[in-house]
Design a protein around this motif. Structure first.
Motif, PDB file in Angstrom:
ATOM      1  N   THR A 165       0.841  -1.182   0.000  1.00  0.00           N
ATOM      2  CA  THR A 165       0.000   0.000   0.000  1.00  0.00           C
ATOM      3  C   THR A 165       0.883   1.240   0.000  1.00  0.00           C
ATOM      4  N   THR A 166       0.332   2.345  -0.459  1.00  0.00           N
ATOM      5  CA  THR A 166       1.086   3.606  -0.453  1.00  0.00           C
ATOM      6  C   THR A 166       1.033   4.269   0.916  1.00  0.00           C
ATOM      7  N   TYR A 167       0.180   3.753   1.797  1.00  0.00           N
ATOM      8  CA  TYR A 167       0.066   4.310   3.139  1.00  0.00           C
ATOM      9  C   TYR A 167       1.042   3.623   4.094  1.00  0.00           C
ATOM     10  N   PRO A 168       1.457   4.317   5.171  1.00  0.00           N
ATOM     11  CA  PRO A 168       2.407   3.725   6.132  1.00  0.00           C
ATOM     12  C   PRO A 168       1.732   2.681   7.024  1.00  0.00           C
ATOM     13  N   VAL A 169       1.762   1.437   6.587  1.00  0.00           N
ATOM     14  CA  VAL A 169       1.142   0.345   7.324  1.00  0.00           C
ATOM     15  C   VAL A 169       2.223  -0.587   7.865  1.00  0.00           C
ATOM     16  N   LEU A 170       2.149  -0.924   9.139  1.00  0.00           N
ATOM     17  CA  LEU A 170       3.052  -1.880   9.768  1.00  0.00           C
ATOM     18  C   LEU A 170       2.419  -3.262   9.651  1.00  0.00           C
ATOM     19  N   TRP A 171       3.114  -4.199   8.994  1.00  0.00           N
ATOM     20  CA  TRP A 171       2.526  -5.510   8.716  1.00  0.00           C
ATOM     21  C   TRP A 171       2.905  -6.532   9.783  1.00  0.00           C
ATOM     22  N   VAL A 172       1.929  -7.351  10.165  1.00  0.00           N
ATOM     23  CA  VAL A 172       2.117  -8.375  11.188  1.00  0.00           C
ATOM     24  C   VAL A 172       1.575  -9.705  10.670  1.00  0.00           C
TER      25      VAL A 172
END
Length: 214
Positions: A165-172
């Motif tokens: 994604t272009t948004y700042p997402v922290l993936w878990v």
């Protein structure tokens, strides 16, 4: 015998003591929003994994009053959903309830909720937990460009969805359990077992209140 001189500085010692006790540490709190109609085991696993992997102080389940979706869900009264959540999370000290959206009523926009919570708890950093399927909808969220500056989004990976994604997402990463609230409601309506799909306390509450029978 020479006496040792002990230097004291009350202000400094208080500051050091405060730092040692961690009282200046900002709280790290996860926000897990949803209708929870009803809450199920998949929700609990997802919240527990995010909380533990990120080392959060709390993960707050945040039921909405009216979901702001085009395809509005037909949800039972908030009273029942809140009481089922309370029963489901009672055994996990990391879990808590955040009822600001239910108490506010009306359509629940995440921007308004986060702005309210940050004003109420200026010492807290918030992590907004969403499933990977919801990440694709972020461009449609109300005031999303402002919201991403106020909160850290956490995306939970799942099969079939590319973590991009272009948004700042922290993936878990978290185990994906193929359980949905829709399927649980259908099973209850059909008189089928929901054992292990929801906590025992939630199953007992649904039975006691006669929920989802029609």
């Amino acid at each position: 015998m020479v006496k040792k001189t002990v230097l004291t500085h009350p202000v400094l010692s208080t500051e050091l003591r405060t730092q040692i006790l961690g009282k200046n540490k900002r709280r790290q709190v996860g926000l897990f929003g949803g209708t929870f109609n009803p809450v199920h085991t998949g929700h609990l696993v997802m919240a527990d994994q995010v909380g533990n992997q990120l080392g959060l102080d709390k993960v707050c389940f945040m039921p909405d009053a009216t979901p702001p979706h085009v395809d509005k869900k037909s949800a039972i009264a908030a009273k029942y959903r809140v009481e089922m959540l309370a029963a489901a999370i009672s055994g996990n000290p990391m879990f808590d309830l955040e009822l600001c959206e239910v108490e506010r009523g009306g359509i629940s926009y995440s921007y308004d909720t986060v702005a309210y919570l940050k004003h109420k708890h200026p010492d807290t950093d918030y992590y907004f937990i969403i499933g990977a399927d919801m990440v694709n909808y972020l461009p449609k969220w109300h005031r999303i460009d402002e919201l991403v500056k106020m909160v850290q989004f956490v995306g939970v990976k799942r099969p079939g969805y590319t973590p991009r994604t272009t948004y700042p997402v922290l993936w878990v990463d978290a185990p994906k359990l193929e359980i949905t609230s829709t399927a649980i409601r259908k099973r209850v309506a059909n008189g089928e077992s929901i054992h292990y799909l929801v906590p025992d306390a939630v199953a007992a509450y649904i039975e006691k209140e006669g929920l989802y029978r029609e």
